[in-house]
Every structure is written in structure tokens, then in C-alpha cells.
Motif scaffolding. Structure first.
Motif, PDB file in Angstrom:
ATOM      1  N   ARG A  94      -4.002   9.249   2.055  1.00 17.33           N
ATOM      2  CA  ARG A  94      -2.578   9.359   1.722  1.00 17.33           C
ATOM      3  C   ARG A  94      -2.259  10.604   0.888  1.00 17.33           C
ATOM      4  O   ARG A  94      -1.409  10.590   0.012  1.00 17.33           O
ATOM      5  CB  ARG A  94      -2.083   8.091   1.054  1.00 17.33           C
ATOM      6  CG  ARG A  94      -2.103   6.907   2.017  1.00 17.33           C
ATOM      7  CD  ARG A  94      -1.215   5.771   1.607  1.00 17.33           C
ATOM      8  NE  ARG A  94      -1.075   4.863   2.723  1.00 17.33           N
ATOM      9  CZ  ARG A  94      -1.334   3.565   2.678  1.00 17.33           C
ATOM     10  NH1 ARG A  94      -1.723   3.000   1.538  1.00 17.33           N
ATOM     11  NH2 ARG A  94      -1.173   2.819   3.745  1.00 17.33           N
ATOM     12  N   ASP A  99       2.522   9.125   6.163  1.00 16.71           N
ATOM     13  CA  ASP A  99       1.655   8.240   5.396  1.00 16.71           C
ATOM     14  C   ASP A  99       0.958   9.008   4.275  1.00 16.71           C
ATOM     15  O   ASP A  99      -0.251   8.916   4.076  1.00 16.71           O
ATOM     16  CB  ASP A  99       0.624   7.541   6.294  1.00 16.71           C
ATOM     17  CG  ASP A  99      -0.076   6.381   5.591  1.00 16.71           C
ATOM     18  OD1 ASP A  99       0.520   5.796   4.670  1.00 16.71           O
ATOM     19  OD2 ASP A  99      -1.231   6.084   5.956  1.00 16.71           O
ATOM     20  N   GLU A 106      -1.110  -5.090   0.092  1.00 13.08           N
ATOM     21  CA  GLU A 106       0.176  -4.640  -0.462  1.00 13.08           C
ATOM     22  C   GLU A 106       1.050  -5.837  -0.829  1.00 13.08           C
ATOM     23  O   GLU A 106       1.694  -5.853  -1.886  1.00 13.08           O
ATOM     24  CB  GLU A 106       0.890  -3.742   0.543  1.00 13.08           C
ATOM     25  CG  GLU A 106       0.175  -2.429   0.776  1.00 13.08           C
ATOM     26  CD  GLU A 106       0.697  -1.669   1.998  1.00 13.08           C
ATOM     27  OE1 GLU A 106       1.624  -2.166   2.691  1.00 13.08           O
ATOM     28  OE2 GLU A 106       0.181  -0.566   2.261  1.00 13.08           O
ATOM     29  N   SER A 164       6.634   8.047   4.624  1.00  9.04           N
ATOM     30  CA  SER A 164       6.057   7.018   5.497  1.00  9.04           C
ATOM     31  C   SER A 164       5.699   7.566   6.874  1.00  9.04           C
ATOM     32  O   SER A 164       4.737   7.099   7.486  1.00  9.04           O
ATOM     33  CB  SER A 164       7.014   5.837   5.634  1.00  9.04           C
ATOM     34  OG  SER A 164       8.248   6.258   6.183  1.00  9.04           O
ATOM     35  N   LYS A 189       2.108   0.652  -1.980  1.00 10.66           N
ATOM     36  CA  LYS A 189       1.160   1.329  -1.094  1.00 10.66           C
ATOM     37  C   LYS A 189      -0.099   1.639  -1.895  1.00 10.66           C
ATOM     38  O   LYS A 189      -0.019   2.101  -3.039  1.00 10.66           O
ATOM     39  CB  LYS A 189       1.729   2.639  -0.537  1.00 10.66           C
ATOM     40  CG  LYS A 189       2.774   2.458   0.533  1.00 10.66           C
ATOM     41  CD  LYS A 189       2.133   1.966   1.799  1.00 10.66           C
ATOM     42  CE  LYS A 189       3.146   1.694   2.876  1.00 10.66           C
ATOM     43  NZ  LYS A 189       2.543   1.070   4.052  1.00 10.66           N
TER      44      LYS A 189
END
Length: 183
Positions: free
Chosen positions: A75, A90, A37, A87, A66
Motif C-alpha cells: 500500500r 490501493d 478491517e 482506493s 485499511k
């Protein structure tokens, strides 16, 4: 190839998706790593088109990156601009479409497990509630309801969009679990 989403820090909105080589990802910490990232954040400049939309690079929002999966292998879903990153879960999600809709925990509506949000009464319980049958030239033909959520009324409204003879408006009645004429 690996996909990464640029996300606004202030509201977690996805701004864009970029593609990075797997070799670069592996050389910088590997899949789903903060190293990858950081590599992407340092490699990819601010998007000039977005910068113009924000009124110049000086107004470009703070962002973070991300990794995301084109096949939705991790995700949640493959995001598009306007989606949100959660977040705590996730996961990437669609924005809440209506204020009355609630998060879909996906345990009660397996037929709609792709949906991030669901209406307060839940989804239709059977696929047959999504279609209607009409006789066309002596044969029964299935058509799909043209439906939309009416937030003001808190219900689904629909029409038989492909109907030859029925131009009425309908509502979905959760008591009978069927479409009924809207009076």
C-alpha cells in the motif's frame, strides 16, 4: 504487530494509526483482509481527542480501516495522519503539496521514487544539483541548498544557507540545469 489506518469515508484522509496483534489479524481473516478491517472497526472506539476536534462523537465522520505496513511493504507508504488513501491504486499517499504538481509515476525520476508528487518541470536530474561546494579554510566542503518551491513563480528558489560569504537568492534554471542568481 499489524498497523491499521482509520480513514475518513468522505475524503479518504487518514485520521490515525492503531496497532493490532498479529494473532487477532490472523484469527479474523488474515493480512489485508476485509475480515481483519471489520474486526478493527468493531474493536477500536472513536478516538476521544478526534471526537472533540470534530465537535463531539455525534459529528465524528464515517470511517473505514485499511491495513498498512510500517516498512512500506504494501500500500505504497506507511501513512501518517493527513495522508490520503487512494482506493483505485490501493495506496497511501501524501496530499498534493501544490496545485501545479503532478503525480510522480516514478519511472522518470528513480532518485525520487519515494515522492508521491513532482513539480511540473520534474525533479533535479542529478544529486550534485542539490549541493554546492565552498572553500572553507583551504578545503572544498559540500553544503546542501536551502530550497523551496515557489508556486506563484512555478520554480525552485534557493539560498546557500550555510555559506559564509554568499547571501544571494537563486532560482533553479531547467535550461542550464543549474542554480542561477535570481535577478
Amino acid at each position: 504487530m499489524a498497523n491499521f489506518a482509520e480513514i475518513r469515508s468522505d475524503n479518504n484522509e487518514v485520521l490515525r494509526i492503531v496497532v493490532i496483534s498479529n494473532e487477532d489479524v490472523n484469527a479474523n481473516g488474515g493480512e489485508l483482509s476485509t475480515g481483519a478491517e471489520t474486526f478493527v472497526a468493531n474493536l477500536i472506539p472513536k478516538d476521544p481527542v478526534l471526537a472533540r476536534e470534530f465537535g463531539g462523537t455525534e459529528n465524528y465522520p464515517e470511517t473505514y480501516w485499511k491495513q498498512c505496513s510500517y516498512n512500506a511493504n504494501f500500500r505504497g507508504r506507511f501513512p501518517i495522519p493527513g495522508d490520503l488513501y487512494n482506493s483505485s491504486e490501493d495506496k497511501f499517499k501524501k496530499p498534493q503539496p501544490y496545485s501545479s504538481w503532478v503525480p510522480n509515476d516514478k519511472s522518470t525520476s528513480p532518485m525520487y521514487d519515494y515522492a508521491d508528487w513532482m513539480p511540473p518541470q520534474g525533479w533535479f536530474s542529478h544529486k550534485d544539483q542539490l549541493t554546492y561546494t565552498e572553500n572553507v579554510n583551504g578545503e572544498d566542503v559540500k553544503f546542501v541548498w536551502a530550497k523551496e518551491w515557489n508556486e506563484e513563480r512555478g520554480l525552485w528558489t534557493g539560498t546557500k544557507a550555510d555559506s559564509i560569504s554568499d547571501n544571494n537568492n537563486y532560482i533553479f534554471d531547467y535550461t542550464s540545469m543549474s542554480w542561477v542568481l535570481d535577478n
